[in-house]
Design an enzyme around this catalytic site. Sequence first.
Site, PDB file in Angstrom:
ATOM      1  CG  ASP A 291      -2.310   0.358   0.989  1.00 39.39           C
ATOM      2  OD1 ASP A 291      -2.515   1.475   0.478  1.00 39.39           O
ATOM      3  OD2 ASP A 291      -3.217  -0.442   1.285  1.00 39.39           O
TER       4      ASP A 291
ATOM      5  CG  ASP B  79      -4.950   5.402   0.975  1.00 40.66           C
ATOM      6  OD1 ASP B  79      -5.755   4.495   1.193  1.00 40.66           O
ATOM      7  OD2 ASP B  79      -5.000   6.515   1.534  1.00 40.66           O
TER       8      ASP B  79
ATOM      9  CD  GLU C 285      -9.018   4.137  -1.815  1.00 42.69           C
ATOM     10  OE1 GLU C 285      -9.943   3.733  -1.106  1.00 42.69           O
ATOM     11  OE2 GLU C 285      -8.124   4.883  -1.369  1.00 42.69           O
TER      12      GLU C 285
ATOM     13  CG  HIS D 117      -9.269  -1.843   4.069  1.00 35.19           C
ATOM     14  ND1 HIS D 117      -9.030  -1.829   2.711  1.00 35.19           N
ATOM     15  CD2 HIS D 117      -8.897  -0.638   4.531  1.00 35.19           C
ATOM     16  CE1 HIS D 117      -8.504  -0.658   2.378  1.00 35.19           C
ATOM     17  NE2 HIS D 117      -8.421   0.081   3.456  1.00 35.19           N
ATOM     18  CG  ASP D 118     -11.685   1.528   3.169  1.00 36.90           C
ATOM     19  OD1 ASP D 118     -11.267   1.496   4.340  1.00 36.90           O
ATOM     20  OD2 ASP D 118     -11.012   1.965   2.211  1.00 36.90           O
TER      21      ASP D 118
HETATM   22  C1  NOJ Z   1      -8.563   4.803   1.810  1.00 36.72           C
HETATM   23  C2  NOJ Z   1      -8.234   3.617   2.653  1.00 36.72           C
HETATM   24  O1  NOJ Z   1      -8.618   2.457   1.992  1.00 36.72           O
HETATM   25  C3  NOJ Z   1      -8.926   3.825   3.973  1.00 36.72           C
HETATM   26  O2  NOJ Z   1      -8.883   2.692   4.797  1.00 36.72           O
HETATM   27  C4  NOJ Z   1      -8.300   5.007   4.661  1.00 36.72           C
HETATM   28  O3  NOJ Z   1      -9.012   5.326   5.832  1.00 36.72           O
HETATM   29  C5  NOJ Z   1      -8.290   6.243   3.763  1.00 36.72           C
HETATM   30  N1  NOJ Z   1      -7.967   5.953   2.392  1.00 36.72           N
HETATM   31  C6  NOJ Z   1      -7.291   7.237   4.264  1.00 36.72           C
HETATM   32  O4  NOJ Z   1      -5.989   6.747   4.081  1.00 36.72           O
END
Ligand code: NOJ
Length: 560
Positions: free
Chosen positions: A98, A199, A256, A329-330
């Site tokens: 990441d 990210d 992302e 994970h989000d």
């Molecule tokens: C996206 C990540 O996937 C998430 O888990 C994170 O809280 C935010 N970006 C900030 O880094």
Amino acid sequence: MKKHWWKESVIYQIYPRSFMDSNGDGIGDIPGIITKLDYLKELGVDVIWLSPVYKSPNDDNGYDISDYRDIMDDLGTMADWELLLKEMHDRGMKLIMDLVVNHSSDEHQWFVESRKSKDNPYRDYYIWRPGKNGKEPNNWESVFSGSSWQYDETTDEYYLHIFSKKQPDLNWENPKLRQEIYDMMQFWLDKGIDGFRMDVINFISKVDGLPDAPNPEGKPYASGSQFFMNGPKIHDYLQEMSREVLDRYNAMTVGEMPGANVELAKLYTDEDRNEVNMIFQFEHVDLDSGPGGKWDLRPLKLTDLKKSFTKWQMGLEEIGWNSLYLNNHDQPRMVSRFGDDKEFRVESAKMLGTFLHMLKGTPYIYQGEEIGMTNVRFDSIDEYKDIETLNMYNEKVKQNGEDPEKVMESIYVKGRDNARTPFQWDNSEHGGFTTGTPWLQVNPNYKEINASQAVKDDNSIYHYYRKLIQLRKEHQIIVHGSYDILVPEDENIYVYTRTLESQKLLVLLNFTNEEQSFDVPADLQGKKNEILISNYEASAGYGSAIPLRPYEAIVYLIQN
Ligand code: NOJ
């Protein structure tokens, strides 16, 4: 279209804190991951994406990095990490790390320096502004609630933080900062990693002047996303990153990118433009949100899901490449969100896996998806750990006096901790994740849903995923075939085809818990066919209609 290893791969995401604890401190760690590599090899995945393992005070579980070149104490040492990479490479698996460079931790040395004085050499590594009329420099709302600005007494200025106040945004306008990031990327690539998941990488360029966001409802803060997503210099920065670092390696990149549409995705992933290989877009995971955003729940319509996937499949057909995911994970657990996590848990998890793995693009499996892990319902907010959830709860319930039960309901459906409960390895205490006290409670359904059971049961979701992954290696049509949708207006079934030369895949998916039927178009009747995979007993050959049992998935390979 060119061939690349990352087009032929299946990627497995590990959220290290919740994967496997080796030392009984209740937190998953790198030595724990190493003990499970054979399990992943058996599953058949080619690449592992590791969520952040860098030094971090863990305000956002590692997405707040205080040292980009070292490993978080909770997770192990650099020697552990090096062993992990070696053990993966020895098994023929690749590792992508990441890359979190829209922001760092406020405990990063750069920020510690930056906040000391206005003329500190690191001042411009971050985005500092004086207040406006005794208030924040603009009205942008943080993704994690409240203002995006934090006042700092030492220099009487505010710094920008799109996420938590412990995640100050880095200033990409500063060429010195950009060079630091490129050097750091090179550091990891030289250690032998195979790529990066980047990210919120489309947040790194902000609109000049950081203007106020439109705020017709006169709220305290408003979404400034149009000013910090896909900003004016984003393409320059990504191309520079490729020139300065990535071009020298056979690395893969996935950016992302919330707020990216298909037109932007084409720019980002067009091979000739040399930016990133693929992006994580958010359109399909926003379809069940109302105008109030992610916590404003609304039912998902299958036709909306079909429209969205079809737009992306067709949009990136000639130029670019899709990444395919239904959870991470989000996001809440896939089977709870798009399937049925009770009566038809196994059937619907297999159906959703079939849906995703037969599409064009690179599929991502999020840890636990392959055993059908589900959302969780903890009784009290005190059991939750995620900063986004806790900040939202405080704002809505404690500050605005909203109904706590209604807010808890939205957490049960959308909260990020749904995906972060520890991996369920077996039916022993805490699901075999730890011998200590887990940092986040294990989902109580671990007694029935766990990897040990799944590996033993030939009919499990796990073995079905093994087959899905294997099929991609055997059939080029799954990687390269072009996509078409049938019955786009049907609210119950999703049917699509993939076509490569004289072959066709017919993918039939029942998204409901009732029987459905598909009327086969004349041009697909009377052809030689075989079943590649199905989640019920089924036999090859079909007539003018194909009945589909609850959540049934069937994939026919048809020879023209
Ligand atoms: C996206 C990540 O996937 C998430 O888990 C994170 O809280 C935010 N970006 C900030 O880094």
